[in-house]
Enzyme design. Sequence first.
Site, PDB file in Angstrom:
ATOM      1  N   SER A 174       0.707  -1.176   0.008  1.00 39.59           N
ATOM      2  CA  SER A 174      -0.012  -0.186   0.030  1.00 39.59           C
ATOM      3  C   SER A 174       0.953   1.185  -0.011  1.00 39.59           C
ATOM      4  CB  SER A 174      -0.973   0.018   1.100  1.00 39.59           C
ATOM      5  OG  SER A 174      -0.594  -0.617   2.328  1.00 39.59           O
ATOM      6  N   ASN A 175       2.050   1.160  -0.211  1.00 43.15           N
ATOM      7  CA  ASN A 175       3.206   2.021  -0.298  1.00 43.15           C
ATOM      8  C   ASN A 175       3.152   2.702  -1.708  1.00 43.15           C
ATOM      9  OD1 ASN A 175       5.488   3.537  -0.358  1.00 43.15           O
ATOM     10  ND2 ASN A 175       6.644   2.369   0.999  1.00 43.15           N
ATOM     11  N   GLU A 229       0.007 -10.435   6.611  1.00 42.56           N
ATOM     12  CA  GLU A 229       0.925 -10.610   7.417  1.00 42.56           C
ATOM     13  C   GLU A 229       2.299 -11.444   7.000  1.00 42.56           C
ATOM     14  OE1 GLU A 229       1.734 -11.482  12.184  1.00 42.56           O
ATOM     15  OE2 GLU A 229      -0.464 -11.768  11.303  1.00 42.56           O
ATOM     16  N   ASP A 232      10.008  -9.132  -1.173  1.00 47.79           N
ATOM     17  CA  ASP A 232      10.313  -9.211   0.402  1.00 47.79           C
ATOM     18  C   ASP A 232      12.110  -9.018   0.204  1.00 47.79           C
ATOM     19  OD1 ASP A 232       9.579  -8.966   3.041  1.00 47.79           O
ATOM     20  OD2 ASP A 232      10.380 -10.899   3.328  1.00 47.79           O
ATOM     21  N   GLY A 277      16.210   3.346   4.766  1.00 52.61           N
ATOM     22  CA  GLY A 277      16.785   2.200   5.482  1.00 52.61           C
ATOM     23  C   GLY A 277      18.194   2.043   6.096  1.00 52.61           C
ATOM     24  N   ASP A 304      20.860   2.029   3.939  1.00 54.74           N
ATOM     25  CA  ASP A 304      21.480   2.545   2.669  1.00 54.74           C
ATOM     26  C   ASP A 304      22.955   3.313   3.222  1.00 54.74           C
ATOM     27  OD1 ASP A 304      19.964   1.380   0.931  1.00 54.74           O
ATOM     28  OD2 ASP A 304      19.105   3.290   0.234  1.00 54.74           O
ATOM     29  N   LYS A 348      22.205   3.114  -8.008  1.00 55.25           N
ATOM     30  CA  LYS A 348      21.499   1.994  -6.997  1.00 55.25           C
ATOM     31  C   LYS A 348      20.900   0.955  -7.764  1.00 55.25           C
ATOM     32  CE  LYS A 348      18.959   1.014  -2.814  1.00 55.25           C
ATOM     33  NZ  LYS A 348      18.166   1.448  -1.793  1.00 55.25           N
TER      34      LYS A 348
HETATM   35  P1  IMP Z   1      10.146  -5.202   2.969  1.00 58.01           P
HETATM   36  O1  IMP Z   1      10.787  -5.678   2.072  1.00 58.01           O
HETATM   37  O2  IMP Z   1       9.175  -3.776   2.554  1.00 58.01           O
HETATM   38  O3  IMP Z   1       9.556  -6.056   3.764  1.00 58.01           O
HETATM   39  O4  IMP Z   1      11.225  -4.120   3.754  1.00 58.01           O
HETATM   40  C1  IMP Z   1      12.157  -4.838   4.268  1.00 58.01           C
HETATM   41  C2  IMP Z   1      13.266  -4.037   5.272  1.00 58.01           C
HETATM   42  O5  IMP Z   1      14.659  -4.104   4.635  1.00 58.01           O
HETATM   43  C3  IMP Z   1      13.032  -2.343   4.824  1.00 58.01           C
HETATM   44  O6  IMP Z   1      12.258  -1.781   5.673  1.00 58.01           O
HETATM   45  C4  IMP Z   1      14.532  -1.846   4.979  1.00 58.01           C
HETATM   46  O7  IMP Z   1      14.692  -1.697   6.481  1.00 58.01           O
HETATM   47  C5  IMP Z   1      15.352  -3.160   4.445  1.00 58.01           C
HETATM   48  N1  IMP Z   1      15.694  -2.720   3.348  1.00 58.01           N
HETATM   49  C6  IMP Z   1      15.375  -3.360   2.016  1.00 58.01           C
HETATM   50  N2  IMP Z   1      15.972  -2.966   1.041  1.00 58.01           N
HETATM   51  C7  IMP Z   1      16.533  -1.909   1.253  1.00 58.01           C
HETATM   52  C8  IMP Z   1      17.451  -1.275   0.728  1.00 58.01           C
HETATM   53  O8  IMP Z   1      17.317  -1.157  -0.785  1.00 58.01           O
HETATM   54  N3  IMP Z   1      18.378  -0.062   1.286  1.00 58.01           N
HETATM   55  C9  IMP Z   1      18.086   0.100   2.668  1.00 58.01           C
HETATM   56  N4  IMP Z   1      17.338  -0.884   3.380  1.00 58.01           N
HETATM   57  C10 IMP Z   1      16.514  -1.770   2.786  1.00 58.01           C
END
Ligand code: IMP
Length: 195
Positions: A10-11, A39, A68, A148, A150, A170
Site C-alpha cells: 500500500s506504499n 502478515e 520481500d 533504511g 543505505d 543503485k
Molecule cells: P520490505 O521488503 O518492504 O518488507 O522491507 C524490508 C526492510 O529491509 C526495509 O524496511 C529496510 O529496512 C530494509 N531494506 C530493504 N531493501 C533496502 C534497501 O535497498 N536499502 C536499505 N534498506 C533496505
Amino acid sequence: MTKLLVVATSNPGKLREMQAYLADSGWELTLKPEELDVEETGETFVANACLKASEVAKATGNWAIADDSGLAVDALNGAPGVYSARYGQTDAERIARLLRELGDEVSRQAQFVCAVAVASPDGAIALQSEGVCRGEILTATRGDGGFGYDPIFYVPEKQLTFAQMTPEEKKSISHRGKALKALIPQLVAVLSFES
Ligand code: IMP
C-alpha cells in the site's frame, strides 16, 4: 494488450519504483486495496514474497506481484534478515541497533537480498526471482540518500554506500534491481501467452 498486475503493497513509493523497473514489461501496475493486509509470517524472503503475491491475487482476482527484502549480515548469522523492517522503530534505531550488535567485529560482510514472486489470479505462484547485492557494513553512516540501512551499506566495487549513489546507480546493482530485471522476460512471455 496490457494486463493488470496488482502490487502487494500500500506504499505508493514502492509502486512507483516497481513501475519504473518494470516499465518495459507491458503490464499495468496498480496498488493493492488498502484494507487487504497480509502478515509476513514466512521465515525466508521467498516464502514472504510468495505468501503476499498469492493472497493478493486470490483476494483481487488479478495477477499480483510481491517482493520481500532485507539485509543479512554474515557475522550475525544472517540477521536482521526477514526481520529487517522490524529491527527497530525508525531507520535511525535500526541502524544504531545493527552497529551495536556488530560492535568492533572486523568481518563486516553483508548482503541485501530481494525475493520477488508473481501469482496468477487463482493464487498459484507463476514466477519467482531473487537478487543479491554484496557489500560491507561501515562503522558510521555515510551519505544521506536512499532509505533504511543505505547509509551504512558500502559497496567496494563502487567505493560508495547505497546512500551516496544516485537512484540510477543503485538500481543498476541493487538486490531489487537485479531481481526485477530478471523477471522482465518472463513477464513479457506470460503476457503474450495470456493474450
Ligand atoms: P520490505 O521488503 O518492504 O518488507 O522491507 C524490508 C526492510 O529491509 C526495509 O524496511 C529496510 O529496512 C530494509 N531494506 C530493504 N531493501 C533496502 C534497501 O535497498 N536499502 C536499505 N534498506 C533496505
